[in-house]
Structure formats: structure tokens, C-alpha cells
Design a protein around this motif. Structure first.
Motif, PDB file in Angstrom:
ATOM      1  N   ILE A   1     -60.404 -65.567 -84.335  1.00  0.00           N
ATOM      2  CA  ILE A   1     -61.448 -66.254 -85.088  1.00  0.00           C
ATOM      3  C   ILE A   1     -62.857 -65.579 -84.292  1.00  0.00           C
ATOM      4  O   ILE A   1     -63.615 -65.531 -85.362  1.00  0.00           O
ATOM      5  CB  ILE A   1     -61.522 -67.773 -85.039  1.00  0.00           C
ATOM      6  CG1 ILE A   1     -60.202 -68.503 -85.933  1.00  0.00           C
ATOM      7  CG2 ILE A   1     -62.913 -68.365 -85.841  1.00  0.00           C
ATOM      8  CD1 ILE A   1     -60.071 -69.782 -85.944  1.00  0.00           C
ATOM      9  N   ALA A   2     -62.861 -65.704 -83.149  1.00  0.00           N
ATOM     10  CA  ALA A   2     -64.152 -64.983 -82.551  1.00  0.00           C
ATOM     11  C   ALA A   2     -64.387 -63.738 -83.144  1.00  0.00           C
ATOM     12  O   ALA A   2     -65.664 -63.278 -83.346  1.00  0.00           O
ATOM     13  CB  ALA A   2     -63.946 -65.373 -80.985  1.00  0.00           C
ATOM     14  N   ARG A   3     -63.289 -62.894 -83.139  1.00  0.00           N
ATOM     15  CA  ARG A   3     -63.541 -61.776 -83.412  1.00  0.00           C
ATOM     16  C   ARG A   3     -63.768 -61.470 -84.986  1.00  0.00           C
ATOM     17  O   ARG A   3     -64.887 -60.559 -85.372  1.00  0.00           O
ATOM     18  CB  ARG A   3     -62.306 -60.669 -83.121  1.00  0.00           C
ATOM     19  CG  ARG A   3     -62.343 -60.503 -81.666  1.00  0.00           C
ATOM     20  CD  ARG A   3     -61.098 -59.428 -81.223  1.00  0.00           C
ATOM     21  NE  ARG A   3     -61.157 -59.168 -79.828  1.00  0.00           N
ATOM     22  CZ  ARG A   3     -60.248 -58.435 -79.425  1.00  0.00           C
ATOM     23  NH1 ARG A   3     -59.092 -58.062 -80.001  1.00  0.00           N
ATOM     24  NH2 ARG A   3     -60.506 -58.106 -78.079  1.00  0.00           N
ATOM     25  N   GLU A   4     -63.441 -62.212 -85.706  1.00  0.00           N
ATOM     26  CA  GLU A   4     -63.601 -62.120 -87.253  1.00  0.00           C
ATOM     27  C   GLU A   4     -64.900 -62.778 -87.468  1.00  0.00           C
ATOM     28  O   GLU A   4     -65.786 -61.991 -88.189  1.00  0.00           O
ATOM     29  CB  GLU A   4     -62.654 -63.108 -87.964  1.00  0.00           C
ATOM     30  CG  GLU A   4     -62.689 -63.251 -89.446  1.00  0.00           C
ATOM     31  CD  GLU A   4     -61.909 -64.123 -90.057  1.00  0.00           C
ATOM     32  OE1 GLU A   4     -61.037 -63.586 -90.836  1.00  0.00           O
ATOM     33  OE2 GLU A   4     -61.801 -65.412 -89.703  1.00  0.00           O
ATOM     34  N   SER A   5     -65.444 -63.571 -86.946  1.00  0.00           N
ATOM     35  CA  SER A   5     -66.743 -64.438 -87.212  1.00  0.00           C
ATOM     36  C   SER A   5     -67.789 -64.099 -86.381  1.00  0.00           C
ATOM     37  O   SER A   5     -68.978 -64.132 -86.469  1.00  0.00           O
ATOM     38  CB  SER A   5     -66.294 -66.108 -87.085  1.00  0.00           C
ATOM     39  OG  SER A   5     -66.300 -66.174 -85.809  1.00  0.00           O
ATOM     40  N   ARG A   6     -67.547 -63.218 -85.415  1.00  0.00           N
ATOM     41  CA  ARG A   6     -68.693 -62.965 -84.240  1.00  0.00           C
ATOM     42  C   ARG A   6     -69.322 -64.006 -83.827  1.00  0.00           C
ATOM     43  O   ARG A   6     -70.541 -64.167 -83.682  1.00  0.00           O
ATOM     44  CB  ARG A   6     -69.534 -61.795 -84.841  1.00  0.00           C
ATOM     45  CG  ARG A   6     -68.783 -60.689 -84.971  1.00  0.00           C
ATOM     46  CD  ARG A   6     -68.210 -60.126 -84.024  1.00  0.00           C
ATOM     47  NE  ARG A   6     -67.969 -58.481 -84.176  1.00  0.00           N
ATOM     48  CZ  ARG A   6     -66.884 -57.718 -84.712  1.00  0.00           C
ATOM     49  NH1 ARG A   6     -66.033 -58.386 -85.386  1.00  0.00           N
ATOM     50  NH2 ARG A   6     -67.004 -56.433 -84.721  1.00  0.00           N
ATOM     51  N   SER A   7     -68.518 -65.242 -83.494  1.00  0.00           N
ATOM     52  CA  SER A   7     -69.154 -66.537 -82.952  1.00  0.00           C
ATOM     53  C   SER A   7     -68.318 -67.047 -81.846  1.00  0.00           C
ATOM     54  O   SER A   7     -67.149 -66.325 -81.461  1.00  0.00           O
ATOM     55  CB  SER A   7     -68.702 -67.608 -84.157  1.00  0.00           C
ATOM     56  OG  SER A   7     -69.352 -67.268 -85.363  1.00  0.00           O
ATOM     57  N   TYR A   8     -68.862 -67.863 -80.988  1.00  0.00           N
ATOM     58  CA  TYR A   8     -68.186 -68.570 -79.970  1.00  0.00           C
ATOM     59  C   TYR A   8     -67.002 -69.352 -80.724  1.00  0.00           C
ATOM     60  O   TYR A   8     -67.249 -70.050 -81.640  1.00  0.00           O
ATOM     61  CB  TYR A   8     -69.032 -69.423 -79.293  1.00  0.00           C
ATOM     62  CG  TYR A   8     -70.085 -68.906 -78.125  1.00  0.00           C
ATOM     63  CD1 TYR A   8     -69.346 -68.280 -77.068  1.00  0.00           C
ATOM     64  CD2 TYR A   8     -70.987 -68.366 -78.243  1.00  0.00           C
ATOM     65  CE1 TYR A   8     -69.991 -67.864 -76.166  1.00  0.00           C
ATOM     66  CE2 TYR A   8     -72.024 -67.789 -77.498  1.00  0.00           C
ATOM     67  CZ  TYR A   8     -71.486 -67.482 -76.314  1.00  0.00           C
ATOM     68  OH  TYR A   8     -72.166 -66.815 -75.381  1.00  0.00           O
ATOM     69  N   VAL A   9     -65.881 -69.510 -80.106  1.00  0.00           N
ATOM     70  CA  VAL A   9     -64.904 -70.528 -80.370  1.00  0.00           C
ATOM     71  C   VAL A   9     -64.448 -71.109 -79.358  1.00  0.00           C
ATOM     72  O   VAL A   9     -64.028 -70.769 -78.326  1.00  0.00           O
ATOM     73  CB  VAL A   9     -63.660 -69.773 -81.072  1.00  0.00           C
ATOM     74  CG1 VAL A   9     -62.447 -70.543 -81.541  1.00  0.00           C
ATOM     75  CG2 VAL A   9     -64.282 -68.736 -82.076  1.00  0.00           C
ATOM     76  N   ILE A  10     -64.638 -72.481 -79.485  1.00  0.00           N
ATOM     77  CA  ILE A  10     -63.988 -73.505 -78.687  1.00  0.00           C
ATOM     78  C   ILE A  10     -62.686 -74.073 -79.162  1.00  0.00           C
ATOM     79  O   ILE A  10     -62.817 -74.796 -80.079  1.00  0.00           O
ATOM     80  CB  ILE A  10     -65.047 -74.664 -78.364  1.00  0.00           C
ATOM     81  CG1 ILE A  10     -66.186 -74.260 -77.556  1.00  0.00           C
ATOM     82  CG2 ILE A  10     -64.363 -75.959 -77.465  1.00  0.00           C
ATOM     83  CD1 ILE A  10     -67.561 -75.103 -77.277  1.00  0.00           C
ATOM     84  N   SER A  11     -61.618 -73.833 -78.443  1.00  0.00           N
ATOM     85  CA  SER A  11     -60.410 -74.465 -78.814  1.00  0.00           C
ATOM     86  C   SER A  11     -60.195 -75.665 -77.701  1.00  0.00           C
ATOM     87  O   SER A  11     -60.077 -75.536 -76.426  1.00  0.00           O
ATOM     88  CB  SER A  11     -59.086 -73.698 -78.743  1.00  0.00           C
ATOM     89  OG  SER A  11     -59.104 -72.867 -80.022  1.00  0.00           O
ATOM     90  N   VAL A  12     -59.664 -76.821 -78.287  1.00  0.00           N
ATOM     91  CA  VAL A  12     -59.697 -78.100 -77.427  1.00  0.00           C
ATOM     92  C   VAL A  12     -58.173 -78.869 -77.726  1.00  0.00           C
ATOM     93  O   VAL A  12     -57.964 -79.094 -78.756  1.00  0.00           O
ATOM     94  CB  VAL A  12     -60.690 -78.937 -77.148  1.00  0.00           C
ATOM     95  CG1 VAL A  12     -60.245 -80.135 -76.384  1.00  0.00           C
ATOM     96  CG2 VAL A  12     -61.910 -78.640 -76.856  1.00  0.00           C
ATOM     97  N   SER A  13     -57.294 -78.636 -76.512  1.00  0.00           N
ATOM     98  CA  SER A  13     -55.960 -79.228 -76.891  1.00  0.00           C
ATOM     99  C   SER A  13     -55.722 -80.579 -75.923  1.00  0.00           C
ATOM    100  O   SER A  13     -56.693 -80.697 -74.993  1.00  0.00           O
ATOM    101  CB  SER A  13     -54.924 -78.433 -76.610  1.00  0.00           C
ATOM    102  OG  SER A  13     -54.661 -77.385 -77.356  1.00  0.00           O
TER     103      SER A  13
END
Length: 318
Positions: free
Chosen positions: A210-222
């Protein structure tokens, strides 16, 4: 406080007191207070953390029709789900306002506008003023989740401003759905929040993608989940304990930068806060050569329609 282009975030990788709303709320409040002590401006919790993910379904023959066992566990789950209209999130909102910290919280919502008996896997965004700005109900529960969760709608497909950042969020496998992702991108999202029940199996690939697709930061929390997190108040406790594994969720919370590389690689088997600072300039740098909804888009060829109407069985006209 950091400058407007920097955002200090906390990932709360914790276990619920499983299916116990009040005790899980106490754990959540402690994490918010701990994050505020570290001057964090945003804290994110995992999917369905409040009061917990329905791990029993796949281990206790959850698809058996008209099962007394499944009915009684489900009823307990519904009773411990969140009723926003009755003030279940008021203390969380007050903490957000008191400590000027924004919150993404995964919860089971007992939705009054759908009759109050079905539950939705929802992701609440509470801003730094303590206001619930969106309640996104998971569009499509995954596989066995459909035995206990209802399907949501597009009302919560919204983004929110926090300093220079624009935040949006999705629940678990919604993050694999291209069109909801595209909807958030089109609203200007540059910090994507992905919440999960727990496991690096889910987070290790999609977070970076998702980060590469959107060029955004992505926070995943589990979250984390072990047998020890199950209180003795659960109906049919013995049957559940005899069938589930010792560990059901091992964490895997992480952060990907806008170039798709790890800022924080998946963290396993560790309960507590994971803290990092994001630099908005990295978003602008990576959008230079690719922007999926900007200079690298063709809206004259393909467009997306989003229906954000909150769905209900009835429409009342006075």
C-alpha cells in the motif's frame, strides 16, 4: 510539540481482556495515557480490539446451524460490544481531548441505527478535540467473520486532517480491496491506517505494498491474543480452551514509509507501545514520480463512484 510536518505516533499492540468490554476499556485508557506521556499525537489500536476478535468461531464449529453453544457465545459478544449512543466511548473521547491525542480504535459496534442487535466491525476515528469524526463499518467481513459480524457501508470512507497529514483507515482484508483504497487516495489520504486482529502473515506484505502504491505512510496495528487473555466469564469456556491454540495473534504491527521501505519492521510477541515520528516531506518526495490520483491518473478514462450514505432498514419522515 513537533513542527506541522512531523507527527509522533504510537501503535498500541496489546491483547484485549477477551470479550470483556469494561476491562478492555481500562487497558485502552492506560495505553492512551502512556502515549500522551511520550507526547504522541496519534495512537492506533488493532481491529476489533474492543472487546476482541471472534477467534472461537473457527475452532468450535461456528457454522453449525441453531447451535446453543454458538448462540450463547454470540449473545455474550453482542452484550460486550460498543454502544456509542449509550456513552461507551465517552471516557476515551475525554482522554483524547484532555491530552490532545487523536485515536483510531478498532471495535465491535452494536449499531442503534440498524436496530441495536447486530454488530459491525468498526474503526472509530476520534480527533484531538475528543469528537468521533468517523465510524467506518467493515464493508465485507472475511470468511468465518460473516457468522457473527454484519456487513457495513461506505459512510465511514472518510479522511481526517492532523497537522500536515491526511489520515484514512480500513479494517483488515478491506486493505486488499482496490476500490476502497482508491477512494481514500482520491480524498487526499497520505497516512493510511490498517488495523488487523494480529499476525505478521497479514501485515508483512500488504503494508509495504500500500505504501508503494499510494506513496503514503502506512501504519499497520495488530493485537496479541493468548489463552491467558480469556477470562472465566466466557460462556462455554472449557470447550473454547480445549480447541483453540495457545497463541492466536502474535502482533506484527509495523510502519512503512512512502517509498515502501520499513520505518518500523513488524514487531512480534511484544505487548505495549511502538512509537515513531513521521516526516511529511517524505510523502512529497515520493509523489514526485508517481501519484495514483494526481499526475499519474486518467480520470477521463476511469473514475470511481463512492456511496457514503449510512444504510438503514427504515427512513422515518415526521
Amino acid at each position: 510539540m513537533s513542527s506541522s510536518n512531523e507527527l509522533k505516533v504510537a501503535l498500541a499492540q496489546i491483547a484485549p481482556v477477551w470479550l470483556d468490554k469494561s476491562k478492555t476499556l481500562e487497558k485502552i485508557k492506560k495505553q492512551i495515557l502512556d502515549a500522551s506521556q511520550e507526547n504522541c499525537e496519534l495512537i492506533v489500536f488493532g481491529e476489533a480490539l474492543l472487546p476482541g476478535y471472534p477467534f472461537w468461531v473457527s475452532h468450535t464449529n461456528g457454522a453449525e446451524f441453531n447451535s446453543t453453544t454458538q448462540k450463547e457465545i454470540h449473545a455474550h459478544y453482542v452484550k460486550n460490544s460498543v454502544q456509542v449512543e449509550k456513552g461507551d466511548l465517552d471516557e476515551i473521547c475525554n482522554l483524547a481531548k484532555q491530552h490532545s491525542i487523536a485515536i483510531y480504535l478498532g471495535l465491535m459496534e452494536r449499531a442503534a441505527d440498524r436496530g441495536g442487535h447486530s454488530i459491525y466491525c468498526s474503526l472509530a476515528y476520534i480527533n484531538q478535540e475528543g469528537s468521533i469524526e468517523s465510524m467506518h463499518r467493515k464493508l465485507m467481513p472475511t470468511y468465518e467473520e460473516r457468522l457473527t459480524w454484519a456487513s457495513g457501508d461506505g459512510n465511514g470512507l472518510r479522511v481526517h486532517s492532523l497537522k500536515d497529514f491526511t489520515l484514512g483507515g480500513l479494517n483488515c482484508w478491506e486493505n486488499w480491496m482496490p476500490l476502497p483504497r482508491a477512494a481514500l487516495y482520491g480524498m487526499g489520504e497520505n497516512l493510511h491506517i490498517a488495523v488487523w486482529p494480529g499476525s505478521e502473515v497479514n501485515t508483512k506484505d500488504i503494508t509495504r505494498f500500500i505504501a508503494r502504491e499510494s506513496r503514503s505512510y502506512v501504519i499497520s496495528v495488530s493485537s496479541l491474543m493468548h489463552k491467558k487473555d480469556i477470562p472465566d466469564t466466557i460462556p462455554h469456556l472449557e470447550e473454547i480452551l480445549n480447541t483453540i491454540p495457545d497463541e492466536m495473534a502474535n502482533g506484527g504491527s509495523c510502519i512503512a514509509s512512502p517509498d515502501g521501505e520499513w520505518l518500523v519492521a513488524p514487531v512480534l510477541h511484544k505487548e505495549g507501545l511502538i512509537i515513531a515520528t513521521l516526516d511529511f516531506n517524505r510523502v512529497l518526495e515520493e509523489r514526485q514520480n508517481f501519484d495514483a490520483v494526481g499526475h499519474y491518473s486518467r480520470p477521463d478514462v476511469t473514475q470511481l463512484t463512492v456511496n457514503r450514505e449510512r444504510q438503514s432498514t427504515i427512513k422515518i419522515r415526521e
